[in-house]
Design a protein around this motif. Sequence first.
Motif, short mmCIF file in Angstrom:
data_model
loop_
_atom_site.label_atom_id
_atom_site.label_comp_id
_atom_site.label_asym_id
_atom_site.label_seq_id
_atom_site.Cartn_x
_atom_site.Cartn_y
_atom_site.Cartn_z
N PRO A 36 6.44 6.61 0.23
CA PRO A 36 6.92 5.27 0.63
C PRO A 36 5.87 4.47 1.42
O PRO A 36 5.68 3.28 1.19
N GLN A 37 5.18 5.15 2.36
CA GLN A 37 4.17 4.45 3.16
C GLN A 37 3.02 3.96 2.27
O GLN A 37 2.49 2.86 2.48
N GLU A 44 3.32 3.12 -0.88
CA GLU A 44 3.83 1.97 -1.62
C GLU A 44 3.75 0.71 -0.75
O GLU A 44 3.36 -0.36 -1.22
N ALA A 45 4.11 0.86 0.53
CA ALA A 45 4.02 -0.28 1.45
C ALA A 45 2.56 -0.71 1.62
O ALA A 45 2.25 -1.90 1.61
N ILE A 82 1.46 -2.64 -1.41
CA ILE A 82 1.95 -4.03 -1.38
C ILE A 82 1.11 -4.86 -0.41
O ILE A 82 0.69 -5.97 -0.73
N GLU A 83 0.84 -4.29 0.77
CA GLU A 83 0.01 -5.02 1.75
C GLU A 83 -1.36 -5.35 1.18
O GLU A 83 -1.85 -6.48 1.29
N MET A 87 -1.29 -8.05 -1.36
CA MET A 87 -1.18 -9.39 -0.76
C MET A 87 -2.55 -9.87 -0.25
O MET A 87 -2.90 -11.03 -0.40
N ARG A 88 -3.30 -8.95 0.34
CA ARG A 88 -4.63 -9.33 0.84
C ARG A 88 -5.53 -9.77 -0.33
O ARG A 88 -6.25 -10.74 -0.23
N ILE A 134 -4.56 -10.99 -3.23
CA ILE A 134 -4.11 -12.30 -3.75
C ILE A 134 -4.69 -13.41 -2.87
O ILE A 134 -5.17 -14.43 -3.36
N GLY A 173 -1.22 -10.40 -8.26
CA GLY A 173 -0.37 -9.33 -7.74
C GLY A 173 -0.09 -8.29 -8.80
O GLY A 173 -0.76 -8.25 -9.84
N ILE A 174 0.90 -7.47 -8.54
CA ILE A 174 1.20 -6.36 -9.46
C ILE A 174 2.69 -6.31 -9.74
O ILE A 174 3.50 -6.88 -9.00
N GLU A 175 3.01 -5.63 -10.81
CA GLU A 175 4.38 -5.17 -11.03
C GLU A 175 4.33 -3.65 -10.86
O GLU A 175 3.38 -3.01 -11.33
N LEU A 176 5.31 -3.13 -10.21
CA LEU A 176 5.26 -1.71 -9.85
C LEU A 176 6.64 -1.10 -10.02
O LEU A 176 7.65 -1.71 -9.68
N THR A 177 6.67 0.08 -10.59
CA THR A 177 7.94 0.81 -10.62
C THR A 177 7.67 2.30 -10.70
O THR A 177 6.62 2.73 -11.18
N SER A 178 8.61 3.07 -10.23
CA SER A 178 8.48 4.52 -10.41
C SER A 178 9.80 5.06 -10.93
O SER A 178 10.87 4.50 -10.70
#
Lengths: 125, 212
Positions: free
Chosen positions: A44-45, A47-48, A51-52, A55-56, A58, A66-71
């Motif tokens: 989880p960390q 993944e966070a 995302i951070e 954003m940087r 972008i 950005g991205i699309e992400l799934t698991s």
Amino acid sequence: MKDVTIQFIPFGELAYLSSYKRVKKLIEMAEENKIILIQGKLEPQEEADLIEETMRKIGRSSKFKGIELTSFVPQTKNLTIFQGLREKMANALVGNRDSLTIIGPATVVREIKKDPTKIELYLRK
Amino acid sequence: MANNFVSFFKRFFEDVFKTKKNVKIGFYGPPNSGKTTLANKICLDWIGEELGSASKVPHETRNVQFKEKVNIKHNGKQATFKLIDTPGIATRIDYEDFLAYGLNSKEAKQRAKEATKGVIDAIKWLDDVDAVVIVLDSTKNPYTQVNVTIIGNLVARKIPVLIAANKIDLRGADTKKIEAAFPEYGVVGISAKQGKNIDEFYDSLFNLIKKV
């Protein structure tokens, strides 16, 4: 339809990297417009962090959106207590290799739809 | 003996009448799920003023915004909250998406830039909340990675979670789908805009802070 590259990353290729390097590698691949299929799942960390970092990127780039992400984690609801314990021990020892993670650059992947049994990738034309 | 008796009653009355103070509640979720609308509804109910502006344009909230000392009294319970409204968490931000809402190119680019910083701030604030209300749009598919990532990070930090399935006043709202997606968490269906089920929300909020 533009060409799409799908790159598979086996569990072992990321397992021995630090979280920082793992996230950096994934972002770099997404920037190369590749769809990445990873054996396993990020923490989880991570993944966070991903995302951070997205954003940087972008914020710094006019092309990266950005991205699309799934698991996808297999359902383990119907396991017996013994099977559940075995599953947890195996995951603790060798990592969760049954899961699948998909990361696609937003310029290539328009949307990822997911429900408990399937993942659908919608690509940009 | 008398001292024990006095001590027992002192503790009993402290437990019964104690007011939780300054419980930091974060409002998290994807963009446009109604986080600010819900935070505004709570603020209007208890302090008579709004916390921030809500809009149909995604990423209206681009800075973390607070309201302190929000004293809520509900069904004999009382607590003081610091409400923390966070920008919507997203994995992609494209300024061109904002053009469809009537923004010009310069405004859209600026909004996108601010939105990326907002997402980073929202994630950083996960370390500084006592409990979280995840606000989801109940007309949308709950099985998104943003939702999973938010919940995963809260679980890893042992932060109690309540899910507010918002927009139940709209056609296509499906609270049951959200309950099925996140069976381990309390889900309360609400319409923050219309105040529907807000009493049930406050009940759930007080249950949530018992875990803090």
